[in-house]
Design an enzyme around this catalytic site. Structure first.
Site, PDB file in Angstrom:
ATOM      1  N   GLU A 176       0.836  -1.205   0.000  1.00  0.00           N
ATOM      2  CA  GLU A 176       0.000   0.000   0.000  1.00  0.00           C
ATOM      3  C   GLU A 176       0.869   1.252   0.000  1.00  0.00           C
ATOM      4  OE1 GLU A 176      -3.125   0.259  -0.524  1.00  0.00           O
ATOM      5  OE2 GLU A 176      -3.838  -1.762  -0.149  1.00  0.00           O
ATOM      6  N   ASP A 216      -7.346   1.220   0.595  1.00  0.00           N
ATOM      7  CA  ASP A 216      -8.074   0.415   1.574  1.00  0.00           C
ATOM      8  C   ASP A 216      -7.183   0.062   2.763  1.00  0.00           C
ATOM      9  OD1 ASP A 216      -6.459  -1.562   0.544  1.00  0.00           O
ATOM     10  OD2 ASP A 216      -8.081  -2.846  -0.154  1.00  0.00           O
ATOM     11  N   HIS A 252     -13.322  -5.064   2.156  1.00  0.00           N
ATOM     12  CA  HIS A 252     -13.761  -5.745   0.936  1.00  0.00           C
ATOM     13  C   HIS A 252     -15.212  -6.210   0.991  1.00  0.00           C
ATOM     14  CE1 HIS A 252      -9.739  -5.863  -0.819  1.00  0.00           C
ATOM     15  NE2 HIS A 252      -9.341  -5.901   0.431  1.00  0.00           N
ATOM     16  N   ASP A 310      -9.946  -1.708  -6.068  1.00  0.00           N
ATOM     17  CA  ASP A 310      -9.547  -3.057  -6.453  1.00  0.00           C
ATOM     18  C   ASP A 310      -9.576  -3.243  -7.964  1.00  0.00           C
ATOM     19  OD1 ASP A 310      -9.085  -3.862  -3.886  1.00  0.00           O
ATOM     20  OD2 ASP A 310     -10.885  -5.086  -3.705  1.00  0.00           O
TER      21      ASP A 310
END
Length: 159
Positions: A51, A73, A128, A138
């Site tokens: 990330e 996320d 998710h 995503d």
């Protein structure tokens, strides 16, 4: 110029067991919309590192100072800035407390250097569970991971 960066640190479709996918979206001075996709695969690394890398490569691709919105996320990445953890880490010489050093210090410093000339805002997109912004991160990141040899857009540095 305002740039939106969508990241995913575990983009499926990348080579190896890990990887990042990053999509930059922006409008140029003529009002034309552009999209730049960047990806990379790394073995034996953590999702948090992915990330961080996803955010770093997006920022490092920018040539001119921009207003940047980064959607991720990774709650850890976003909270580091939204809740000023990073400021505390720097003040404590990259320590969480007296006995626990901050992990991935080299990456955090690289991210801070990449942010230096930009006004960056981080946005956390929930996990998710079908959250639309998370699904967007995503899907865009997976698309980026599947792309190869994309042409450069004006105003963007080569990856």
């Amino acid at each position: 110029m305002r740039v939106t960066i969508y990241t995913d640190g575990s983009a499926r479709g990348n080579p190896g067991p890990g990887g990042y996918g990053t999509v930059l979206m922006y409008t140029d001075s003529k009002g034309n919309c552009h999209r730049r996709e960047l990806s990379g695969g790394f073995k034996n690394t953590t999702n948090n590192r992915m990330e961080l890398l996803a955010a770093i490569v997006g920022l490092e691709a920018l040539i001119r100072p921009c207003e940047v919105d980064i959607y991720s996320d990774s709650q850890y990445l976003v909270k580091a800035f939204q809740e000023h953890w990073i400021d505390g880490w720097k003040k404590k010489n990259w320590m969480r407390n007296r006995k626990e050093p901050v992990k991935n210090t080299d990456m955090w410093k690289r991210l801070l250097a990449a942010m230096e000339h930009h006004k960056v805002t981080f946005h956390w997109v929930k996990g998710h569970a079908g959250h639309p912004e998370n699904e967007r991160c995503d899907s865009l990141a997976v698309e980026a991971a599947l792309q190869e040899n994309l042409p450069e857009d004006a105003g963007m540095a080569s990856a």
